[in-house]
Design a protein around this motif. Structure first.
Motif, PDB file in Angstrom:
ATOM      1  N   TYR A  32       4.438  -3.830 -22.930  1.00 39.23           N
ATOM      2  CA  TYR A  32       3.876  -3.590 -21.118  1.00 39.23           C
ATOM      3  C   TYR A  32       2.684  -2.861 -21.641  1.00 39.23           C
ATOM      4  O   TYR A  32       2.484  -2.033 -22.662  1.00 39.23           O
ATOM      5  CB  TYR A  32       5.218  -2.818 -20.964  1.00 39.23           C
ATOM      6  N   GLN A  33       2.259  -3.239 -20.324  1.00 45.46           N
ATOM      7  CA  GLN A  33       0.834  -2.405 -20.657  1.00 45.46           C
ATOM      8  C   GLN A  33       0.724  -1.281 -18.981  1.00 45.46           C
ATOM      9  O   GLN A  33       1.758  -1.896 -17.497  1.00 45.46           O
ATOM     10  CB  GLN A  33      -0.557  -2.956 -19.900  1.00 45.46           C
ATOM     11  N   LEU A  34       1.119  -0.303 -19.187  1.00 45.96           N
ATOM     12  CA  LEU A  34       0.880   0.746 -17.351  1.00 45.96           C
ATOM     13  C   LEU A  34      -0.236   0.659 -16.808  1.00 45.96           C
ATOM     14  O   LEU A  34      -1.163   0.839 -16.894  1.00 45.96           O
ATOM     15  CB  LEU A  34       2.078   1.859 -17.158  1.00 45.96           C
ATOM     16  N   LYS A  45       0.986  -1.230  -0.143  1.00 44.93           N
ATOM     17  CA  LYS A  45      -0.026  -0.114   0.288  1.00 44.93           C
ATOM     18  C   LYS A  45       1.114   1.291   0.282  1.00 44.93           C
ATOM     19  O   LYS A  45       0.398   2.825  -0.362  1.00 44.93           O
ATOM     20  CB  LYS A  45      -1.162   0.215   1.206  1.00 44.93           C
ATOM     21  N   HIS A  46       2.185   1.379   0.334  1.00 45.24           N
ATOM     22  CA  HIS A  46       2.911   2.340   0.253  1.00 45.24           C
ATOM     23  C   HIS A  46       3.594   2.331  -1.229  1.00 45.24           C
ATOM     24  O   HIS A  46       4.546   3.733  -0.728  1.00 45.24           O
ATOM     25  CB  HIS A  46       3.555   2.472   1.506  1.00 45.24           C
ATOM     26  N   ASP A  47       3.589   1.749  -2.424  1.00 46.58           N
ATOM     27  CA  ASP A  47       4.493   1.472  -2.815  1.00 46.58           C
ATOM     28  C   ASP A  47       4.348   3.072  -3.378  1.00 46.58           C
ATOM     29  O   ASP A  47       2.625   3.368  -3.709  1.00 46.58           O
ATOM     30  CB  ASP A  47       3.998   0.849  -4.538  1.00 46.58           C
ATOM     31  N   LYS A  48       5.278   3.848  -3.863  1.00 46.62           N
ATOM     32  CA  LYS A  48       5.674   5.218  -4.599  1.00 46.62           C
ATOM     33  C   LYS A  48       4.719   6.020  -5.299  1.00 46.62           C
ATOM     34  O   LYS A  48       4.353   6.512  -6.541  1.00 46.62           O
ATOM     35  CB  LYS A  48       7.358   6.113  -4.819  1.00 46.62           C
ATOM     36  N   LYS A  49       4.394   4.676  -6.412  1.00 39.26           N
ATOM     37  CA  LYS A  49       3.449   4.997  -7.566  1.00 39.26           C
ATOM     38  C   LYS A  49       1.931   4.345  -7.639  1.00 39.26           C
ATOM     39  O   LYS A  49       1.081   4.585  -8.366  1.00 39.26           O
ATOM     40  CB  LYS A  49       3.887   3.827  -8.811  1.00 39.26           C
ATOM     41  N   ASN A  50       1.329   4.594  -6.277  1.00 36.60           N
ATOM     42  CA  ASN A  50      -0.301   4.295  -5.855  1.00 36.60           C
ATOM     43  C   ASN A  50      -0.515   5.911  -6.185  1.00 36.60           C
ATOM     44  O   ASN A  50       0.033   6.627  -5.308  1.00 36.60           O
ATOM     45  CB  ASN A  50      -0.060   3.890  -4.144  1.00 36.60           C
ATOM     46  N   ILE A  51      -2.040   5.370  -5.935  1.00 32.00           N
ATOM     47  CA  ILE A  51      -2.370   6.847  -7.010  1.00 32.00           C
ATOM     48  C   ILE A  51      -4.566   6.543  -6.163  1.00 32.00           C
ATOM     49  O   ILE A  51      -4.307   5.749  -6.383  1.00 32.00           O
ATOM     50  CB  ILE A  51      -2.790   7.686  -7.867  1.00 32.00           C
ATOM     51  N   ASN A  52      -4.599   7.597  -4.783  1.00 35.58           N
ATOM     52  CA  ASN A  52      -5.453   7.173  -4.239  1.00 35.58           C
ATOM     53  C   ASN A  52      -6.270   6.001  -2.958  1.00 35.58           C
ATOM     54  O   ASN A  52      -6.712   5.149  -3.536  1.00 35.58           O
ATOM     55  CB  ASN A  52      -6.457   7.477  -5.201  1.00 35.58           C
ATOM     56  N   GLY A  53      -4.638   5.185  -3.056  1.00 34.80           N
ATOM     57  CA  GLY A  53      -4.090   3.866  -2.572  1.00 34.80           C
ATOM     58  C   GLY A  53      -3.957   3.310  -3.087  1.00 34.80           C
ATOM     59  O   GLY A  53      -4.877   2.061  -3.196  1.00 34.80           O
ATOM     60  N   GLN A  54      -4.975   3.318  -4.623  1.00 36.47           N
ATOM     61  CA  GLN A  54      -4.801   2.153  -5.669  1.00 36.47           C
ATOM     62  C   GLN A  54      -3.476   1.561  -5.913  1.00 36.47           C
ATOM     63  O   GLN A  54      -2.092   2.369  -6.501  1.00 36.47           O
ATOM     64  CB  GLN A  54      -5.276   2.149  -6.523  1.00 36.47           C
ATOM     65  N   VAL A  55      -3.435   0.469  -5.947  1.00 29.95           N
ATOM     66  CA  VAL A  55      -2.028   0.288  -6.559  1.00 29.95           C
ATOM     67  C   VAL A  55      -1.381   0.170  -8.190  1.00 29.95           C
ATOM     68  O   VAL A  55      -2.433  -0.690  -8.452  1.00 29.95           O
ATOM     69  CB  VAL A  55      -1.456  -1.599  -5.310  1.00 29.95           C
ATOM     70  N   ASN A  56      -0.267   0.626  -8.256  1.00 29.57           N
ATOM     71  CA  ASN A  56      -0.355   0.033 -10.169  1.00 29.57           C
ATOM     72  C   ASN A  56       0.282  -0.509  -9.793  1.00 29.57           C
ATOM     73  O   ASN A  56       1.822  -0.375  -9.563  1.00 29.57           O
ATOM     74  CB  ASN A  56      -0.740   1.961 -10.631  1.00 29.57           C
ATOM     75  N   PHE A  57       0.872  -1.508 -11.316  1.00 38.59           N
ATOM     76  CA  PHE A  57       1.367  -2.395 -11.631  1.00 38.59           C
ATOM     77  C   PHE A  57       2.062  -2.518 -13.238  1.00 38.59           C
ATOM     78  O   PHE A  57       1.070  -1.419 -14.514  1.00 38.59           O
ATOM     79  CB  PHE A  57       0.736  -4.175 -11.418  1.00 38.59           C
ATOM     80  N   VAL A  58       3.173  -2.133 -14.018  1.00 36.57           N
ATOM     81  CA  VAL A  58       3.588  -2.649 -14.774  1.00 36.57           C
ATOM     82  C   VAL A  58       3.853  -3.774 -15.529  1.00 36.57           C
ATOM     83  O   VAL A  58       4.349  -4.829 -15.144  1.00 36.57           O
ATOM     84  CB  VAL A  58       4.869  -1.691 -15.141  1.00 36.57           C
ATOM     85  N   LEU A  59       3.211  -4.082 -16.348  1.00 44.65           N
ATOM     86  CA  LEU A  59       2.000  -5.602 -16.797  1.00 44.65           C
ATOM     87  C   LEU A  59       2.875  -5.658 -18.089  1.00 44.65           C
ATOM     88  O   LEU A  59       2.443  -5.067 -19.081  1.00 44.65           O
ATOM     89  CB  LEU A  59       1.701  -6.653 -16.535  1.00 44.65           C
TER      90      LEU A  59
END
Length: 352
Positions: A332-334, A311-325
């Motif tokens: 890839y997809q951001l 939950k503390h990942d720097k890339k999170n926005i509004n508490g939502q975790v964002n992955f690069v897949l």
């Protein structure tokens, strides 16, 4: 090797790098020179550096204790105090000689001292050569949370001397290899194909291409608004796993690369579930990684603690975790949103 030109600085190799460093010092007429080391780089790398360092100016040494656990604001304060006591001013230069901790922390220290002094990165580990020293990211950890405090700030130059790799352990070489695997999967599959022959690999051959890839990506997106996010593949879950092992008193710490390798297996699995990435390729990635790295057991009882750190990942926005897949190799997809149960399934897949 020829130099690589970044936006505001150059990345120079071997003898030419030392020559460029001397030219920089002569040209900019620094008032004082500092070098930041830890006990390992002082013993194993500093003698080689000073042998090649050509300048008439005196060099003040500042030594810190090695290890990710010391990459924090308390260490920064000690370094700022040392620079102050040794007469540092706005015309001083800080040279960082070490791995990712020295490079990240040293760049941050320089960027903040008197609102910014010049610094030069001389990475001594594979990880810092192919990743930490290039791209202008500086910073320190907040407790066990990775790189929470930092700024974007470019060095005056980066000096890559692969001879320093003879001073590091095989485990540290493998730690840096994870970043090269990341470049291969997201940007240049030829790198990944070479890594499949790990035991007969000349790692030096991969360094130039890895730096070239990182520099290309950073030049397109210096502040990580878009394409630079691909450099986070494997890092979203990997950083949480690294932090979890760092804070667990009864578990052996993982290197950065060991944690990122686990993250890449998990995030490849997520890619197959959400984007249709070939499961055959997921299996290939897992097999290659487990050929290089020892298996780490992720206990099911610990999943919720890892999820809390996520939950503390720097890339999170509004508490939502964002992955690069990955859609595919080099595709890839951001900003991918992933359900919690699927993240836990990815760790179970790594364990299986």
């Amino acid at each position: 090797m020829k130099s690589i030109q970044a936006t505001t600085y150059s990345i120079d190799f071997q003898d030419k790098g030392y020559e460029q460093l001397s030219n920089l010092i002569e040209r900019k007429k620094y008032s004082t020179l500092f070098i930041l080391v830890d006990e390992n780089t002082f013993e194993h790398c500093y003698p080689k550096f000073i042998q090649n360092f050509k300048t008439t100016k005196s060099l003040e040494m500042i030594k810190i204790t090695s290890g990710e656990i010391n990459k924090n604001l308390e260490t920064c304060i000690r370094v700022w105090n040392a620079i102050t006591e040794l007469g540092g001013d706005r015309k001083s230069l800080l040279i960082t000689l070490g791995g990712g901790v020295i490079t990240d922390l040293g760049g941050f220290v320089a960027s903040c001292f008197k609102r910014g002094i010049d610094f030069v990165n001389i990475p001594t580990t594979l990880l810092s050569m192919v990743d930490a020293s290039v791209g202008g990211k500086t910073g320190v950890d907040l407790g066990v949370l990775k790189n929470q405090i930092g700024v974007f700030s470019n060095p005056e130059m980066v000096l890559i001397d692969t001879e320093y790799l003879t001073t590091v352990s095989e485990r540290e070489i493998k730690s840096g290899m994870a970043e090269i695997i990341k470049y291969g999967l997201t940007y240049d599959i030829k790198l990944f194909n070479k890594i499949k022959q790990y035991k007969s690999l000349n790692i030096s051959d991969l360094i130039f291409r890895s730096i070239e890839i990182k520099n290309n990506v950073v030049q397109q997106d210096p502040k990580e608004q878009n394409i630079r996010k691909i450099l986070n593949f494997g890092h979203t879950l990997g950083h949480a796993i690294e932090s979890f092992f760092l804070e667990s008193e009864n578990k052996k710490n993982l290197t950065h690369g060991e944690a990122i390798a686990i993250g890449m297996v998990c995030e490849s699995y997520l890619s197959s579930k959400l984007l249709g990435f070939s499961f055959e390729k997921v299996t290939e990635i897992k097999n290659v990684i487990l050929t290089i790295y020892d298996k780490t057991t992720l206990l099911k009882d610990d999943f919720h603690k890892i999820m809390e750190l996520l939950k503390h990942d720097k890339k999170n926005i509004n508490g939502q975790v964002n992955f690069v897949l990955l859609n595919d190799y080099e595709d890839y997809q951001l900003n991918c949103k992933v359900p919690v149960n699927l993240i836990e399934s990815s760790m179970e897949f790594y364990n299986s």
